[in-house]
Design an enzyme around this catalytic site. Structure first.
Site, short mmCIF file in Angstrom:
data_model
loop_
_atom_site.label_atom_id
_atom_site.label_comp_id
_atom_site.label_asym_id
_atom_site.label_seq_id
_atom_site.Cartn_x
_atom_site.Cartn_y
_atom_site.Cartn_z
N GLU A 27 0.87 -1.16 0.00
CA GLU A 27 0.00 0.00 0.00
C GLU A 27 0.92 1.22 0.00
O GLU A 27 1.82 1.31 0.83
CB GLU A 27 -0.86 -0.02 1.26
CG GLU A 27 -1.98 0.96 1.19
CD GLU A 27 -2.84 0.94 2.45
OE1 GLU A 27 -3.39 2.00 2.77
OE2 GLU A 27 -2.94 -0.11 3.10
N ARG A 39 5.32 -13.12 9.64
CA ARG A 39 6.06 -11.88 9.40
C ARG A 39 7.48 -11.99 9.90
O ARG A 39 7.77 -12.78 10.80
CB ARG A 39 5.48 -10.72 10.25
CG ARG A 39 4.10 -10.46 10.12
CD ARG A 39 3.73 -9.14 10.83
NE ARG A 39 2.67 -8.61 10.03
CZ ARG A 39 2.73 -7.48 9.36
NH1 ARG A 39 3.78 -6.69 9.45
NH2 ARG A 39 1.74 -7.11 8.61
N LYS A 92 4.19 0.66 10.30
CA LYS A 92 4.31 1.87 9.49
C LYS A 92 3.88 3.10 10.28
O LYS A 92 4.45 4.18 10.11
CB LYS A 92 3.39 1.76 8.25
CG LYS A 92 3.97 0.92 7.15
CD LYS A 92 3.13 1.16 5.90
CE LYS A 92 3.10 -0.06 5.04
NZ LYS A 92 2.02 -0.03 4.07
#
Ligand code: ATP
Ligand code: MG
Length: 559
Positions: free
Chosen positions: A38, A264, A274
């Site tokens: 994104e 992850r 983020k």
């Protein structure tokens, strides 16, 4: 080392799935993957794990990997991020060729898919108020209630959805929901929202749209439109997979993509969210996204971490379904392994102490031969100017040497790297008793580092000559946080920032170091790996410390 397959890639459960699909000639033997960031932040080392997997699996199987911007949530997206992401993926060593896509380019097709669902009776417009929404949703243990919107006719839904698109309703006044199962134990299957009204400016499509698809609806469609065969994502999406599959099945895609989840990458002493990274930048706890202390790809690049070391870390960590915390010492170990093989060696004195060689001619300058990289004979050698006045590291001298200290002390002899043996005849002190200069003598017979009479010295120290040395700014970086898992115990992660994560020293470096272009990685002998920082000016170099030479990883592994 983990086991590898015939492509020399590590064997993991995802590569096994792909190999099995190929054996069964699924998708006619094609492999198409994608990396779908994104564009709302810079890529970090966690993303690198996904990138290595997505691009790696495609490359190993003669497939392609798409870079697709998942720009369906326009509030935080920006072209600045798009550009940095493209740059970082390429720098990491991956090639998406012409396969660069934007999810927002599919908005029209996604809209049509929503209309198809309505026509099939599989989607409806719901106008519950926020309060009602709470009440109807149910809980983990209590099934939800059916929204009155469920009873709307296809015609009414089509009409309302068209008018949603045309901007006839306020933001949030109504949503389009998939008609699945309000009693499902999986909350994501309880008639999830697939479209909402939002008057936000899209960085690529301006104000063309005021309805936007939700991630869980958009993502499977993006994969399917692009002919993706294998869609890899992190574990938090496992619970969304039934919805991913439902969307593709409801819309009758042939050979639909299959989503597979993996764990992850988490690193000690690092935040990877983020939101937190943005906060560090916006509130100036770091100098920017590319601050060398940041776990961003651009920060690591600026710090001098080679792309190959990041790939090596990802390969070593491997792909599993287990949540794990990786020791940042492993990354540092990978960095040292790479730089040891490639980084040329230089001499730099970070905390200079003046040395005068009293028996060396005042105007003499002597070019000594220095090996550029003992690990790489092809790297050749260079000339290192020697003279009467030198600088050595303060820590390489002790007025009263402790036991086990083999470097310089009054009356002691050491070897100068690539040079002569020198002996300390006198230490000059200031009024406060600090050593400010050493008077030494050198033995001309020891040029090249050994004495013809066979006498030995125990210490070899680095140095620069006063005439030729260039002053340099050296930025000594430490870990950004003082604890392994910042913020994990409920403490504000900002309170766990390391106040000493940067220390700046004025160093003296050999002249060649002032000629290197920004981005060059070097080793300062006996000290660490450094990278020429873009802040360097001609004649005034700036260096960032990448890592010290001391490898704590090997010790921890008992090696
Ligand atoms: P956001 O919370 O904004 O969604 P994100 O970290 O998931 O943040 P994306 O841009 O959506 O960011 O991530 C792109 C891809 O990278 C996703 O497929 C995601 O699963 C993967 N990814 C993100 N963080 C990690 C990580 N720490 N380890 C491995 N993969 C990751
Ligand atoms: Mg995400």
């Amino acid at each position: 080392m983990p086991e590898t397959n015939e492509n020399n890639a590590p064997l993991d459960f995802i590569r096994e799935i792909v190999a099995n699909d190929l054996r069964n000639n699924k998708n006619d033997g094609k492999v198409v993957t994608r990396f779908p960031p994104e564009p709302n932040g810079y890529l970090h080392i966690g993303h690198a794990k996904a990138i290595c997997l997505d691009f790696g699996v495609a490359a190993e199987n003669g497939g392609v990997c798409h870079l697709r911007f998942d720009d369906t949530n326009p509030t935080k997206e920006d072209t600045e991020y798009v550009e940095s992401i493209i740059n970082d993926v390429k720098w990491l060593g991956f090639d998406f060729g012409e396969h660069l896509y934007y999810a927002s380019d599919y908005f029209e097709r996604m809209y049509e898919c929503a209309v198809t669902l309505i026509r099939k009776g599989l989607a409806y417009v719901c106008d519950l108020s926020p309060e009602q929404w709470e009440e109807y949703r149910g809980t983990l243990n209590v099934p939800g209630k059916e929204s009155p919107g469920r009873a709307r006719s296809v015609e009414e839904n089509l009409d309302l959805f068209t008018r949603m698109r045309n901007g006839e309703f306020e933001d949030g006044a109504m949503v389009l929901r998939a008609r699945i199962d309000m009693a499902s134990p999986n909350i994501h299957m309880r008639d999830p929202v697939i479209y909402r009204i939002r008057r936000v400016h899209h960085f690529r499509h301006g104000d063309k749209w005021c309805v936007y698809p939700m991630y869980d609806f958009a993502h499977p469609l993006e994969d399917a439109f692009e002919g993706v065969t294998h869609s890899f994502c992190t574990l938090e999406f496992e619970i969304h997979r039934p919805l991913y599959d439902w969307v593709l099945q409801a819309l009758e895609f042939k050979n639909p993509p299959v989503q597979t989840e993996f764990s992850r990458l988490n690193l000690t002493y690092t935040v990877m969210s983020k939101r937190k990274l943005l906060q560090l930048v916006k509130e100036h706890y770091v100098a920017g996204w590319d601050d060398p202390r940041m776990p961003t790809i651009c920060g690591m690049r600026r710090r001098g971490i080679p792309a190959s070391a990041i790939r090596k870390l990802c390969r070593t960590v491997g792909i599993t379904k287990f949540e794990a915390l990786t020791d940042i010492a492993l990354l540092e170990h990978c960095v040292r392994e790479e730089l040891n093989a490639t980084a040329p060696r230089f001499l730099a004195v970070l905390d200079p102490l003046k040395v005068t060689i009293t028996n060396y001619p005042a105007e003499g300058v002597e070019p000594l031969d220095a090996v550029n990289n003992p690990e790489d004979p092809a790297a050749g050698s260079r000339k290192l100017p020697f003279g009467r006045e030198l600088y050595i590291e303060k820590s390489d001298f002790m007025l009263e040497p402790v036991k086990g200290y083999f470097r310089l002390a009054p009356g002691r002899e050491v070897r100068l790297r690539y040079g002569y043996f020198i002996k300390c005849e006198e230490a000059v002190l200031d009024e406060a008793g600090n050593v400010v200069e050493l008077k030494c003598t050198f033995d001309p017979a020891t040029r090249g580092g050994s004495a013809p009479d066979g006498r030995k010295v125990k210490g070899t120290i680095h140095w620069v000559s006063a005439d030729s040395a260039v002053p340099a700014e050296v930025r000594l970086y430490e870990r950004l946080f003082t604890v392994e898992q910042p913020g994990a115990d409920g403490t504000n992660f900002l309170e766990q920032l390391n106040p000493d994560s940067i220390r700046i020293v004025k160093a003296l470096v050999e002249p060649k170091l002032a000629e290197l272009p920004a981005g060059t990685s070097v080793q300062f002998e006996r000290n660490g790996y450094y990278c020429v920082d873009p802040d360097s000016k001609p004649g005034a170099p700036v260096f960032s410390r990448t890592v010290t030479l001391k490898d704590s990883w090997g010790n921890k592994q008992g090696k």
